[in-house]
Scaffold this motif. Structure first.
Motif, PDB file in Angstrom:
ATOM      1  N   VAL A  83     -34.705 119.595  18.409  1.00 18.97           N
ATOM      2  CA  VAL A  83     -34.394 120.866  17.756  1.00 18.97           C
ATOM      3  C   VAL A  83     -35.462 121.175  16.720  1.00 18.97           C
ATOM      4  CG1 VAL A  83     -32.748 122.070  16.262  1.00 18.97           C
ATOM      5  CG2 VAL A  83     -31.920 120.682  18.164  1.00 18.97           C
ATOM      6  N   ARG A  84     -35.961 122.411  16.753  1.00 13.74           N
ATOM      7  CA  ARG A  84     -37.014 122.844  15.833  1.00 13.74           C
ATOM      8  C   ARG A  84     -36.467 123.718  14.706  1.00 13.74           C
ATOM      9  NH1 ARG A  84     -41.788 122.492  18.997  1.00 13.74           N
ATOM     10  NH2 ARG A  84     -41.770 120.374  19.838  1.00 13.74           N
ATOM     11  N   GLY A  85     -35.335 124.374  14.926  1.00 14.11           N
ATOM     12  CA  GLY A  85     -34.790 125.245  13.900  1.00 14.11           C
ATOM     13  C   GLY A  85     -33.564 125.976  14.399  1.00 14.11           C
ATOM     14  N   VAL A  86     -32.919 126.696  13.480  1.00 15.77           N
ATOM     15  CA  VAL A  86     -31.711 127.460  13.799  1.00 15.77           C
ATOM     16  C   VAL A  86     -31.841 128.858  13.216  1.00 15.77           C
ATOM     17  CG1 VAL A  86     -29.218 127.650  13.446  1.00 15.77           C
ATOM     18  CG2 VAL A  86     -30.247 125.410  13.877  1.00 15.77           C
ATOM     19  N   ASP A  87     -31.539 129.861  14.030  1.00 20.07           N
ATOM     20  CA  ASP A  87     -31.481 131.252  13.572  1.00 20.07           C
ATOM     21  C   ASP A  87     -30.011 131.630  13.481  1.00 20.07           C
ATOM     22  OD1 ASP A  87     -31.471 134.020  13.225  1.00 20.07           O
ATOM     23  OD2 ASP A  87     -33.227 134.325  14.501  1.00 20.07           O
ATOM     24  N   GLY A 261     -33.719  98.035   4.642  1.00 19.57           N
ATOM     25  CA  GLY A 261     -32.326  98.480   4.638  1.00 19.57           C
ATOM     26  C   GLY A 261     -31.912  98.939   3.259  1.00 19.57           C
ATOM     27  N   ALA A 262     -32.842  99.564   2.541  1.00 20.92           N
ATOM     28  CA  ALA A 262     -32.632  99.842   1.112  1.00 20.92           C
ATOM     29  C   ALA A 262     -32.183 101.264   0.818  1.00 20.92           C
ATOM     30  CB  ALA A 262     -33.916  99.526   0.341  1.00 20.92           C
ATOM     31  N   GLY A 263     -31.384 101.835   1.656  1.00 21.89           N
ATOM     32  CA  GLY A 263     -30.863 103.166   1.353  1.00 21.89           C
ATOM     33  C   GLY A 263     -31.142 104.158   2.457  1.00 21.89           C
ATOM     34  N   VAL A 264     -30.258 105.133   2.605  1.00 19.73           N
ATOM     35  CA  VAL A 264     -30.410 106.147   3.639  1.00 19.73           C
ATOM     36  C   VAL A 264     -30.375 107.539   3.027  1.00 19.73           C
ATOM     37  CG1 VAL A 264     -29.378 104.712   5.430  1.00 19.73           C
ATOM     38  CG2 VAL A 264     -27.923 106.223   4.077  1.00 19.73           C
ATOM     39  N   LYS A 265     -30.877 108.484   3.790  1.00 26.99           N
ATOM     40  CA  LYS A 265     -30.781 109.893   3.432  1.00 26.99           C
ATOM     41  C   LYS A 265     -30.437 110.667   4.691  1.00 26.99           C
ATOM     42  CE  LYS A 265     -35.740 110.761   4.071  1.00 26.99           C
ATOM     43  NZ  LYS A 265     -36.989 111.276   3.460  1.00 26.99           N
ATOM     44  N   ALA A 266     -29.880 111.847   4.514  1.00 24.70           N
ATOM     45  CA  ALA A 266     -29.512 112.668   5.660  1.00 24.70           C
ATOM     46  C   ALA A 266     -30.751 113.089   6.438  1.00 24.70           C
ATOM     47  CB  ALA A 266     -28.739 113.898   5.197  1.00 24.70           C
ATOM     48  N   SER A 267     -30.565 113.410   7.705  1.00 27.18           N
ATOM     49  CA  SER A 267     -31.665 113.950   8.498  1.00 27.18           C
ATOM     50  C   SER A 267     -32.121 115.276   7.889  1.00 27.18           C
ATOM     51  CB  SER A 267     -31.209 114.174   9.941  1.00 27.18           C
ATOM     52  OG  SER A 267     -30.328 115.280  10.005  1.00 27.18           O
ATOM     53  N   SER A 268     -33.201 115.806   8.407  1.00 24.59           N
ATOM     54  CA  SER A 268     -33.782 117.024   7.836  1.00 24.59           C
ATOM     55  C   SER A 268     -33.096 118.304   8.313  1.00 24.59           C
ATOM     56  CB  SER A 268     -35.270 117.089   8.184  1.00 24.59           C
ATOM     57  OG  SER A 268     -35.449 117.070   9.593  1.00 24.59           O
ATOM     58  N   ALA A 269     -31.898 118.205   8.867  1.00 32.44           N
ATOM     59  CA  ALA A 269     -31.214 119.381   9.427  1.00 32.44           C
ATOM     60  C   ALA A 269     -30.936 120.460   8.390  1.00 32.44           C
ATOM     61  CB  ALA A 269     -29.902 118.952  10.088  1.00 32.44           C
ATOM     62  N   SER A 270     -30.835 120.101   7.119  1.00 35.48           N
ATOM     63  CA  SER A 270     -30.574 121.118   6.087  1.00 35.48           C
ATOM     64  C   SER A 270     -31.697 122.145   6.022  1.00 35.48           C
ATOM     65  CB  SER A 270     -30.409 120.450   4.719  1.00 35.48           C
ATOM     66  OG  SER A 270     -31.595 119.778   4.335  1.00 35.48           O
ATOM     67  N   GLU A 271     -32.901 121.766   6.485  1.00 36.23           N
ATOM     68  CA  GLU A 271     -34.031 122.700   6.487  1.00 36.23           C
ATOM     69  C   GLU A 271     -33.837 123.834   7.485  1.00 36.23           C
ATOM     70  OE1 GLU A 271     -37.472 120.353   7.235  1.00 36.23           O
ATOM     71  OE2 GLU A 271     -37.194 119.077   5.455  1.00 36.23           O
ATOM     72  N   GLU A 276     -28.382 124.914   0.162  1.00 33.29           N
ATOM     73  CA  GLU A 276     -28.979 123.996  -0.815  1.00 33.29           C
ATOM     74  C   GLU A 276     -28.372 122.609  -0.611  1.00 33.29           C
ATOM     75  OE1 GLU A 276     -31.598 122.816  -3.616  1.00 33.29           O
ATOM     76  OE2 GLU A 276     -31.411 124.889  -2.900  1.00 33.29           O
ATOM     77  N   PRO A 277     -29.143 121.660  -0.083  1.00 29.59           N
ATOM     78  CA  PRO A 277     -28.592 120.318   0.138  1.00 29.59           C
ATOM     79  C   PRO A 277     -28.491 119.541  -1.174  1.00 29.59           C
ATOM     80  CG  PRO A 277     -30.910 120.352   0.705  1.00 29.59           C
ATOM     81  CD  PRO A 277     -30.544 121.767   0.339  1.00 29.59           C
ATOM     82  N   ASP A 278     -27.798 118.412  -1.127  1.00 31.59           N
ATOM     83  CA  ASP A 278     -27.764 117.556  -2.312  1.00 31.59           C
ATOM     84  C   ASP A 278     -29.024 116.690  -2.340  1.00 31.59           C
ATOM     85  OD1 ASP A 278     -27.366 115.584  -0.418  1.00 31.59           O
ATOM     86  OD2 ASP A 278     -25.662 114.675  -1.438  1.00 31.59           O
ATOM     87  N   ARG A 279     -29.102 115.773  -3.276  1.00 37.10           N
ATOM     88  CA  ARG A 279     -30.314 114.961  -3.461  1.00 37.10           C
ATOM     89  C   ARG A 279     -30.619 114.097  -2.247  1.00 37.10           C
ATOM     90  NH1 ARG A 279     -29.875 111.803  -9.000  1.00 37.10           N
ATOM     91  NH2 ARG A 279     -31.897 111.043  -8.222  1.00 37.10           N
ATOM     92  N   SER A 280     -29.599 113.774  -1.457  1.00 44.35           N
ATOM     93  CA  SER A 280     -29.800 112.956  -0.261  1.00 44.35           C
ATOM     94  C   SER A 280     -30.012 113.790   0.994  1.00 44.35           C
ATOM     95  CB  SER A 280     -28.593 112.023  -0.060  1.00 44.35           C
ATOM     96  OG  SER A 280     -28.475 111.112  -1.128  1.00 44.35           O
ATOM     97  N   GLY A 281     -30.132 115.114   0.829  1.00 44.16           N
ATOM     98  CA  GLY A 281     -30.373 115.984   1.963  1.00 44.16           C
ATOM     99  C   GLY A 281     -29.141 116.385   2.740  1.00 44.16           C
ATOM    100  N   ARG A 282     -27.948 116.064   2.222  1.00 45.64           N
ATOM    101  CA  ARG A 282     -26.711 116.393   2.932  1.00 45.64           C
ATOM    102  C   ARG A 282     -26.335 117.856   2.756  1.00 45.64           C
ATOM    103  NH1 ARG A 282     -23.203 111.461   0.546  1.00 45.64           N
ATOM    104  NH2 ARG A 282     -24.240 112.296  -1.314  1.00 45.64           N
ATOM    105  N   ILE A 283     -25.723 118.405   3.793  1.00 46.52           N
ATOM    106  CA  ILE A 283     -25.341 119.817   3.834  1.00 46.52           C
ATOM    107  C   ILE A 283     -23.927 119.962   3.279  1.00 46.52           C
ATOM    108  CG2 ILE A 283     -24.920 121.790   5.341  1.00 46.52           C
ATOM    109  CD1 ILE A 283     -26.896 120.492   7.341  1.00 46.52           C
ATOM    110  N   PRO A 284     -23.722 120.764   2.232  1.00 41.38           N
ATOM    111  CA  PRO A 284     -22.369 120.925   1.673  1.00 41.38           C
ATOM    112  C   PRO A 284     -21.450 121.658   2.636  1.00 41.38           C
ATOM    113  CG  PRO A 284     -23.909 122.433   0.598  1.00 41.38           C
ATOM    114  CD  PRO A 284     -24.733 121.539   1.474  1.00 41.38           C
ATOM    115  N   VAL A 285     -20.236 121.126   2.805  1.00 43.06           N
ATOM    116  CA  VAL A 285     -19.274 121.736   3.723  1.00 43.06           C
ATOM    117  C   VAL A 285     -17.944 121.984   3.020  1.00 43.06           C
ATOM    118  CG1 VAL A 285     -20.309 120.664   5.761  1.00 43.06           C
ATOM    119  CG2 VAL A 285     -18.465 119.477   4.555  1.00 43.06           C
ATOM    120  N   GLU A 286     -17.174 122.917   3.586  1.00 43.48           N
ATOM    121  CA  GLU A 286     -15.827 123.202   3.101  1.00 43.48           C
ATOM    122  C   GLU A 286     -14.868 122.124   3.604  1.00 43.48           C
ATOM    123  OE1 GLU A 286     -15.394 125.620   1.103  1.00 43.48           O
ATOM    124  OE2 GLU A 286     -16.956 127.121   1.477  1.00 43.48           O
ATOM    125  N   ALA A 287     -13.612 122.245   3.196  1.00 47.58           N
ATOM    126  CA  ALA A 287     -12.593 121.288   3.641  1.00 47.58           C
ATOM    127  C   ALA A 287     -12.401 121.323   5.154  1.00 47.58           C
ATOM    128  CB  ALA A 287     -11.267 121.578   2.942  1.00 47.58           C
TER     129      ALA A 287
END
Length: 429
Positions: A83-87, A261-271, A276-287
């Motif tokens: 995947v290269r991007g989302v419109d 094995g010193a820590g993980v971050k989310a994939s770059s999908a937030s781009e 606005e992702p958090d510091r780890s690159g995670r996408i904020p979601v509703e309940a």
């Protein structure tokens, strides 16, 4: 004028891991049209990758083609693509093989290891997120033994038989225990290597191992690793890495292999999204797992920032991803078929676990904890249950039983070309 039937809503799921696969299966079972897009053609049981890296299991034991898993569902199709991007306006996903339109988009692209700005370390210290990385680590571990067997230099042998794992989370603890056992069991097949020469170091920057677990379980894990011969270095930061050295404190240590094995971050999908992702690159979601501010777009698993009732993010665990995928698949299926309102997701904690060698594990259930042999048995049952198919459960169970009885490692295969290129030994480079 003739009227045609309205086209069925299309759901595109990006990612075939725990979350994406669970969601696609639930939607497929309800007759919803689903397209799964993944850059790999297989679903991978990442919690057991360390066993591939330490020659306890073969790659095929913990991976299954997505088409095989999803082929039973008439309305589910699979596309092998990047995947290269989302419109989000045109409701289209751009890939390297073309665009795919959607009515509902589910992003479940998982996470990757965080090298904290030192991307040059990624090549010399692979993590455990893919079969390629696990194979690379296995190759380096086994080659270190082979080269140690034939070298005439005691200094070279000492370096080759020194294995370093960086990061004291579950992956680091499990890998350190497995590497220590690998050295103890396979050294009997070599003529010039004694088990006591095999050295394993686990380096953790924090004050204790398994920081997400209660302190008592962290202390137990450290004790058990040390019984296996693992040297645990706490409050120790790595300053530099090369293919065959680790620098920490004022020491430059020659090594045979390094595992990260010193820590993980989310994939770059937030781009891909205007969020606005958090510091780890995670996408904020509703309940409901819908991406905040984005209609008909959802995020699941490690890539999603979902806050529990206390306002804390859910951890990056397989059980979280699978539960979210199952929940959204059922809820979105009812929404598409009957117009039902999407209900909020509730996480049901099944316990957090880590295994330490062949006889010990820790389990944290929140209100109570379990450690020792019983926890190890429970760990094995849970991991077999989570495997994607009955075939894999049976194969892994038989191999674990055989390995337990015989202390054998059956997946000790080295590629023929391994003596050249980036995996070359310090002697031959």
């Amino acid at each position: 004028m003739a009227t045609g039937t309205a086209p069925s809503p299309r759901v595109v799921v990006v990612g075939g891991g725990f979350a994406g696969l669970a969601c696609a299966k639930e939607l497929g079972a309800r007759g919803v049209d689903v397209t799964v897009i993944d850059r790999r053609n297989h679903n991978l049981f990442q919690p057991l990758l360390y066993q591939v890296a330490t020659a306890a299991l073969s790659p095929a034991d913990i991976a299954e083609p997505l088409r095989k898993t999803l082929g039973r569902y008439e309305h589910v199709s699979v596309i092998l693509a990047e995947v290269r991007g989302v419109d989000t306006t045109a409701k289209s996903v751009a890939t390297d093989v073309g665009s795919v339109d959607y009515d509902h988009l589910v992003i479940a692209t998982g996470s990757e290891y965080n090298y904290f700005g030192r991307e040059d370390w990624r090549r010399v210290a692979p993590g455990l997120k893919s079969l390629e990385q696990a194979r690379t680590l296995r190759q380096r571990l086994l080659l270190a033994l082979e080269w140690a067997e034939t070298t005439a230099s005691s200094e070279e042998r000492r370096a080759l038989l020194t294995q370093v794992i960086i990061g004291g989370g579950p992956t680091g603890v499990e890998m350190a225990g497995a590497v220590a056992e690998l050295g103890a069991t396979v050294s009997r097949d070599f003529k010039n290597i004694r088990p006591e020469e095999f050295r394993v170091l686990l380096i953790e920057a924090g004050p204790r191992l398994l920081a997400a677990f209660p302190e008592g379980l962290s202390h137990y894990a450290k004790q058990q690793l040390e019984k296996l011969g693992v040297e645990v270095l706490l409050n120790t930061r790595v300053k530099d890495l090369t293919q065959d050295t680790v620098t920490f404190g004022d020491q430059i240590l020659p090594v045979g292999s390094v595992t990260w094995g010193a820590g993980v971050k989310a994939s770059s999908a937030s781009e891909w999204l205007p969020v606005e992702p958090d510091r780890s690159g995670r996408i904020p979601v509703e309940a409901t797992l819908q991406v905040k501010g984005q209609a008909n777009v959802f995020a699941l698993g490690d890539v999603a920032l979902f806050l529990d009732e206390k306002g804390a993010p859910l951890p990056a665990l397989a059980q979280v991803a699978k539960q979210q995928g199952q929940h959204l698949g059922k809820a979105l299926g009812r929404h598409i078929k009957a117009g039902a309102t999407l209900p909020p997701f509730t996480f049901r904690n099944r316990g957090n676990t880590a295994v330490i060698g062949r006889h010990a594990a820790v389990f944290d259930f929140g209100s109570w904890q379990l450690k020792g042999r019983l926890a190890w048995i429970l760990w094995a049952i849970v991991h077999v249950y989570l495997l994607v198919s009955f075939e894999k459960r049976l194969l892994v169970s038989i191999q674990w039983l055989w390995r337990y009885v015989t202390l054998n490692r059956g997946a000790r295969i080295i590629a023929e070309h391994a003596r050249s290129g980036e995996d070359a030994s310090p002697v031959t480079r």
